[in-house]
Design an enzyme around this catalytic site. Structure first.
Site, PDB file in Angstrom:
ATOM      1  N   THR A 123       0.817  -1.206   0.000  1.00  0.00           N
ATOM      2  CA  THR A 123       0.000   0.000   0.000  1.00  0.00           C
ATOM      3  C   THR A 123       0.857   1.265   0.000  1.00  0.00           C
ATOM      4  O   THR A 123       2.003   1.233   0.468  1.00  0.00           O
ATOM      5  CB  THR A 123      -0.899  -0.004   1.259  1.00  0.00           C
ATOM      6  OG1 THR A 123      -1.512   1.253   1.414  1.00  0.00           O
ATOM      7  CG2 THR A 123      -0.096  -0.286   2.524  1.00  0.00           C
ATOM      8  N   ASP A 124       0.279   2.361  -0.468  1.00  0.00           N
ATOM      9  CA  ASP A 124       1.002   3.639  -0.410  1.00  0.00           C
ATOM     10  C   ASP A 124       1.081   4.180   1.024  1.00  0.00           C
ATOM     11  O   ASP A 124       1.845   5.096   1.310  1.00  0.00           O
ATOM     12  CB  ASP A 124       0.354   4.681  -1.338  1.00  0.00           C
ATOM     13  CG  ASP A 124      -1.095   4.997  -1.006  1.00  0.00           C
ATOM     14  OD1 ASP A 124      -1.673   4.358  -0.096  1.00  0.00           O
ATOM     15  OD2 ASP A 124      -1.667   5.896  -1.661  1.00  0.00           O
ATOM     16  N   GLU A 125       0.282   3.587   1.940  1.00  0.00           N
ATOM     17  CA  GLU A 125       0.259   4.107   3.314  1.00  0.00           C
ATOM     18  C   GLU A 125       1.578   3.888   4.040  1.00  0.00           C
ATOM     19  O   GLU A 125       1.825   4.517   5.069  1.00  0.00           O
ATOM     20  CB  GLU A 125      -0.888   3.469   4.105  1.00  0.00           C
ATOM     21  CG  GLU A 125      -2.229   3.766   3.492  1.00  0.00           C
ATOM     22  CD  GLU A 125      -3.412   3.589   4.451  1.00  0.00           C
ATOM     23  OE1 GLU A 125      -3.183   3.385   5.646  1.00  0.00           O
ATOM     24  OE2 GLU A 125      -4.546   3.681   3.963  1.00  0.00           O
ATOM     25  N   TYR A 148      -1.982  -0.458  10.981  1.00  0.00           N
ATOM     26  CA  TYR A 148      -2.119  -1.137   9.675  1.00  0.00           C
ATOM     27  C   TYR A 148      -0.913  -0.859   8.793  1.00  0.00           C
ATOM     28  O   TYR A 148      -0.251  -1.776   8.291  1.00  0.00           O
ATOM     29  CB  TYR A 148      -3.407  -0.692   8.969  1.00  0.00           C
ATOM     30  CG  TYR A 148      -3.409  -1.017   7.482  1.00  0.00           C
ATOM     31  CD1 TYR A 148      -3.484  -2.337   7.041  1.00  0.00           C
ATOM     32  CD2 TYR A 148      -3.306  -0.002   6.524  1.00  0.00           C
ATOM     33  CE1 TYR A 148      -3.463  -2.649   5.679  1.00  0.00           C
ATOM     34  CE2 TYR A 148      -3.292  -0.300   5.165  1.00  0.00           C
ATOM     35  CZ  TYR A 148      -3.365  -1.622   4.747  1.00  0.00           C
ATOM     36  OH  TYR A 148      -3.332  -1.924   3.402  1.00  0.00           O
ATOM     37  N   LYS A 152       2.115  -3.324   7.293  1.00  0.00           N
ATOM     38  CA  LYS A 152       2.405  -3.499   5.860  1.00  0.00           C
ATOM     39  C   LYS A 152       3.862  -3.106   5.569  1.00  0.00           C
ATOM     40  O   LYS A 152       4.541  -3.753   4.773  1.00  0.00           O
ATOM     41  CB  LYS A 152       1.447  -2.663   4.999  1.00  0.00           C
ATOM     42  CG  LYS A 152      -0.002  -3.120   5.007  1.00  0.00           C
ATOM     43  CD  LYS A 152      -0.230  -4.518   4.438  1.00  0.00           C
ATOM     44  CE  LYS A 152      -0.056  -4.586   2.934  1.00  0.00           C
ATOM     45  NZ  LYS A 152      -0.474  -5.929   2.408  1.00  0.00           N
TER      46      LYS A 152
HETATM   47  P1  NAD Z   1      -9.899  -7.325   1.913  1.00  0.00           P
HETATM   48  O1  NAD Z   1      -9.929  -6.973   3.364  1.00  0.00           O
HETATM   49  O2  NAD Z   1     -11.099  -7.077   1.084  1.00  0.00           O
HETATM   50  O3  NAD Z   1      -9.526  -8.872   1.741  1.00  0.00           O
HETATM   51  C1  NAD Z   1      -8.514  -9.491   2.455  1.00  0.00           C
HETATM   52  C2  NAD Z   1      -8.597 -11.000   2.190  1.00  0.00           C
HETATM   53  O4  NAD Z   1      -7.531 -11.640   2.904  1.00  0.00           O
HETATM   54  C3  NAD Z   1      -9.911 -11.631   2.679  1.00  0.00           C
HETATM   55  O5  NAD Z   1     -10.413 -12.508   1.707  1.00  0.00           O
HETATM   56  C4  NAD Z   1      -9.497 -12.384   3.933  1.00  0.00           C
HETATM   57  O6  NAD Z   1     -10.310 -13.506   4.219  1.00  0.00           O
HETATM   58  C5  NAD Z   1      -8.070 -12.779   3.598  1.00  0.00           C
HETATM   59  N1  NAD Z   1      -7.260 -13.010   4.809  1.00  0.00           N
HETATM   60  C6  NAD Z   1      -7.128 -12.166   5.862  1.00  0.00           C
HETATM   61  N2  NAD Z   1      -6.336 -12.739   6.804  1.00  0.00           N
HETATM   62  C7  NAD Z   1      -5.958 -13.954   6.303  1.00  0.00           C
HETATM   63  C8  NAD Z   1      -5.138 -14.998   6.808  1.00  0.00           C
HETATM   64  N3  NAD Z   1      -4.557 -14.921   8.007  1.00  0.00           N
HETATM   65  N4  NAD Z   1      -4.941 -16.073   6.037  1.00  0.00           N
HETATM   66  C9  NAD Z   1      -5.537 -16.176   4.798  1.00  0.00           C
HETATM   67  N5  NAD Z   1      -6.337 -15.215   4.296  1.00  0.00           N
HETATM   68  C10 NAD Z   1      -6.543 -14.115   5.033  1.00  0.00           C
HETATM   69  O7  NAD Z   1      -8.617  -6.597   1.355  1.00  0.00           O
HETATM   70  P2  NAD Z   1      -8.354  -5.832  -0.032  1.00  0.00           P
HETATM   71  O8  NAD Z   1      -8.866  -4.454   0.080  1.00  0.00           O
HETATM   72  O9  NAD Z   1      -8.779  -6.706  -1.142  1.00  0.00           O
HETATM   73  O10 NAD Z   1      -6.758  -5.756   0.002  1.00  0.00           O
HETATM   74  C11 NAD Z   1      -5.954  -6.793  -0.534  1.00  0.00           C
HETATM   75  C12 NAD Z   1      -4.482  -6.403  -0.426  1.00  0.00           C
HETATM   76  O11 NAD Z   1      -4.271  -5.165  -1.103  1.00  0.00           O
HETATM   77  C13 NAD Z   1      -4.001  -6.174   1.006  1.00  0.00           C
HETATM   78  O12 NAD Z   1      -2.700  -6.696   1.119  1.00  0.00           O
HETATM   79  C14 NAD Z   1      -3.993  -4.664   1.162  1.00  0.00           C
HETATM   80  O13 NAD Z   1      -3.038  -4.257   2.116  1.00  0.00           O
HETATM   81  C15 NAD Z   1      -3.620  -4.230  -0.240  1.00  0.00           C
HETATM   82  N6  NAD Z   1      -4.085  -2.886  -0.646  1.00  0.00           N
HETATM   83  C16 NAD Z   1      -5.413  -2.558  -0.538  1.00  0.00           C
HETATM   84  C17 NAD Z   1      -5.844  -1.320  -0.996  1.00  0.00           C
HETATM   85  C18 NAD Z   1      -7.295  -0.914  -0.911  1.00  0.00           C
HETATM   86  O14 NAD Z   1      -7.606   0.245  -1.203  1.00  0.00           O
HETATM   87  N7  NAD Z   1      -8.217  -1.799  -0.551  1.00  0.00           N
HETATM   88  C19 NAD Z   1      -4.914  -0.418  -1.540  1.00  0.00           C
HETATM   89  C20 NAD Z   1      -3.568  -0.789  -1.620  1.00  0.00           C
HETATM   90  C21 NAD Z   1      -3.170  -2.037  -1.184  1.00  0.00           C
HETATM   91  O1  DAU Z   2      -4.112   3.968   0.459  1.00  0.00           O
HETATM   92  C1  DAU Z   2      -4.339   2.596   0.372  1.00  0.00           C
HETATM   93  C2  DAU Z   2      -5.196   2.136   1.535  1.00  0.00           C
HETATM   94  O2  DAU Z   2      -6.517   2.629   1.310  1.00  0.00           O
HETATM   95  C3  DAU Z   2      -5.218   0.625   1.713  1.00  0.00           C
HETATM   96  O3  DAU Z   2      -3.928   0.175   2.011  1.00  0.00           O
HETATM   97  C4  DAU Z   2      -6.192   0.217   2.818  1.00  0.00           C
HETATM   98  O4  DAU Z   2      -6.268  -1.189   2.917  1.00  0.00           O
HETATM   99  C5  DAU Z   2      -7.556   0.768   2.476  1.00  0.00           C
HETATM  100  O5  DAU Z   2      -8.477   0.470   3.516  1.00  0.00           O
HETATM  101  C6  DAU Z   2      -7.478   2.277   2.267  1.00  0.00           C
HETATM  102  O6  DAU Z   2      -7.187   2.959   3.526  1.00  0.00           O
HETATM  103  P1  DAU Z   2      -7.916   4.336   3.929  1.00  0.00           P
HETATM  104  O7  DAU Z   2      -7.856   4.476   5.391  1.00  0.00           O
HETATM  105  O8  DAU Z   2      -7.428   5.453   3.083  1.00  0.00           O
HETATM  106  O9  DAU Z   2      -9.416   3.964   3.424  1.00  0.00           O
HETATM  107  P2  DAU Z   2     -10.851   4.250   4.069  1.00  0.00           P
HETATM  108  O10 DAU Z   2     -11.844   3.926   3.022  1.00  0.00           O
HETATM  109  O11 DAU Z   2     -11.000   3.609   5.407  1.00  0.00           O
HETATM  110  O12 DAU Z   2     -10.819   5.821   4.282  1.00  0.00           O
HETATM  111  C7  DAU Z   2     -10.649   6.706   3.189  1.00  0.00           C
HETATM  112  C8  DAU Z   2     -10.704   8.112   3.726  1.00  0.00           C
HETATM  113  O13 DAU Z   2     -12.065   8.391   4.155  1.00  0.00           O
HETATM  114  C9  DAU Z   2      -9.836   8.361   4.940  1.00  0.00           C
HETATM  115  O14 DAU Z   2      -9.318   9.685   4.879  1.00  0.00           O
HETATM  116  C10 DAU Z   2     -10.804   8.244   6.124  1.00  0.00           C
HETATM  117  C11 DAU Z   2     -12.109   8.741   5.530  1.00  0.00           C
HETATM  118  N1  DAU Z   2     -13.344   8.128   6.085  1.00  0.00           N
HETATM  119  C12 DAU Z   2     -13.412   6.761   6.114  1.00  0.00           C
HETATM  120  C13 DAU Z   2     -14.530   6.122   6.603  1.00  0.00           C
HETATM  121  C14 DAU Z   2     -14.608   4.618   6.671  1.00  0.00           C
HETATM  122  C15 DAU Z   2     -14.405   8.903   6.506  1.00  0.00           C
HETATM  123  O15 DAU Z   2     -14.355  10.148   6.449  1.00  0.00           O
HETATM  124  N2  DAU Z   2     -15.531   8.283   6.990  1.00  0.00           N
HETATM  125  C16 DAU Z   2     -15.612   6.917   7.085  1.00  0.00           C
HETATM  126  O16 DAU Z   2     -16.673   6.399   7.571  1.00  0.00           O
END
Ligand code: NAD
Ligand code: DAU
Length: 339
Positions: A123-125, A148, A152
């Protein structure tokens, strides 16, 4: 080609498996997932009978099962993680276990089984929080600030250490905020869309001016495909679609597209340690791999809103935990079952 996808029942992983099996129907894809609250096999209902798809219910902390499943695997794409920042603030245990120790365990199995590529999804975080100026890129120093992102970041360091120490053929991608179909309705976009469908207000944190950089999940997965096939071993690629928006801008756009006014916004207490701004410059992936995002935010958000409108049973069941009860009945605590 035999590919093991961890976390393939989650949001990005399930979209990735569908993308891969559509583009390369001859690839054998194993989906290895623990089915946590975020994992949902319903996401893959349309391809579960594909002859080259199989599912293994397993925890990435289960080294014995991982070693067994990894036999003959060419490529590992490691999505499995705990992913929600707010949950990591409430309790970091599962984040450290799955994201740090779990990644170690998947890499060890990959090393012992001589996989040809281990791609780590990050992630970019990990880069921390930007002020008004500047962008994250591959040389940006790590500065994670939530449990989190720290978990990562730790996993990224371990993955690089395995490349330098053991020669594990790794690549890493650090991606911006994804959105699209099948995203768990705890994250900003699906939470706000589903709240509005139900006539509820949307909770905007703090002043609503934190900035995220948004990319459609399909553009992310296309980039991962290109990295696996053409990326250089040992390299990191930063991915984003250069679509920076304040949370208030996103909220206004969703409200407008769904026919609501700003009276539906409820400003609530800010997230602890809330990172102010993320923004990615994905030039390396663009220049080296010829990747570029194809879905504009305006197109993508419209498609996403429509998907949640068209699939209320999906997010209602996900929210109620109905799938979890079902999986518990079907599998109990047992791991390693394939369907
Ligand atoms: P998600 O939470 O939707 O899915 C995570 C999946 O991992 C689920 O299917 C869960 O059952 C599985 N999992 C969790 N713990 C596990 C374990 N111990 N063993 C086996 N499986 C397990 O997540 P996502 O949003 O699809 O993110 C996927 C990947 O992408 C993550 O590594 C996350 O850090 C990265 N990522 C997400 C975002 C985003 O915006 N969602 C952005 C950048 C990177
Ligand atoms: O940048 C990549 C990341 O983006 C991933 O690595 C994470 O897995 C993914 O969850 C996401 O993280 P964020 O914290 O940026 O996503 P989230 O959707 O939780 O929040 C996006 C923005 O919105 C953040 O500034 C917090 C704000 N927010 C979020 C929620 C859930 C609100 O204002 N209200 C809310 O209820």
């Amino acid at each position: 080609m035999k590919m093991l996808v961890t976390g393939g029942a989650g949001f990005i992983g399930s979209n990735f498996i569908r993308y891969i099996l559509t583009k390369y129907p001859s690839y054998a894809v194993i989906n290895y997932d623990k089915l946590t609250y975020a994992g949902n096999l319903e996401n893959l209902r349309d391809i579960e009978n594909h002859p080259n798809y199989s599912f293994v219910k397993g925890d990435i902390l289960n080294t014995e099962l991982l070693n067994h499943v990894m036999k003959g695997v060419d490529v590992v794409v490691h999505f499995a993680a705990e992913t929600h920042v707010d949950r990591s603030i409430m309790g970091a245990d599962a984040f450290v276990q799955t994201n740090v120790i779990g990644t170690f365990s998947v890499m060890e199995a990959a090393r012992q089984n001589n996989v040809k590529r281990f791609h780590h999804i990050s992630t970019d975080e990990v880069f921390g929080s930007l002020g008004a100026e500047g962008h994250f890129h591959e040389e940006t120093p790590y500065d994670p600030r939530s449990p989190y992102s720290a978990s990562k970041a730790a996993s990224d360091h371990l993955v690089r250490a395995y490349y330098h120490t053991h020669g594990l053929p790794i690549t890493i991608s650090n991606c911006a905020n994804n959105y699209g179909p099948n995203m768990f309705p705890e994250k900003l976009i699906p939470l706000f869309v589903t709240n509005l469908i139900e006539g509820k207000k949307v909770p905007l944190y703090g002043d609503g001016l934190n900035i995220r950089d948004w990319i459609h999940v399909e553009d992310h997965n296309r980039a991962v495909d290109m990295i696996i096939h053409a990326g250089k071993v040992g390299q990191t690629y930063c991915l984003g679609a250069m679509e920076e928006k304040t949370n208030r801008e996103i909220t206004d756009l969703i409200l407008q597209k769904m026919g609501f006014g700003e009276e539906m916004i409820e400003y609530v207490e800010d997230r602890k340690g809330h990172d102010r701004r993320y923004a990615i410059r994905p030039y390396k992936a663009m220049v080296e791999l010829g990747w570029k995002p194809q879905i504009t935010f305006d197109q993508g958000i419209e498609q996403t809103i429509n998907w949640y409108r068209d699939n209320p049973e999906w997010w209602k069941r996900v929210r109620s935990g109905e799938y979890q009860d079902y999986y518990k009945k079907q599998y109990g605590e047992k791991q390693g079952m394939t369907i």
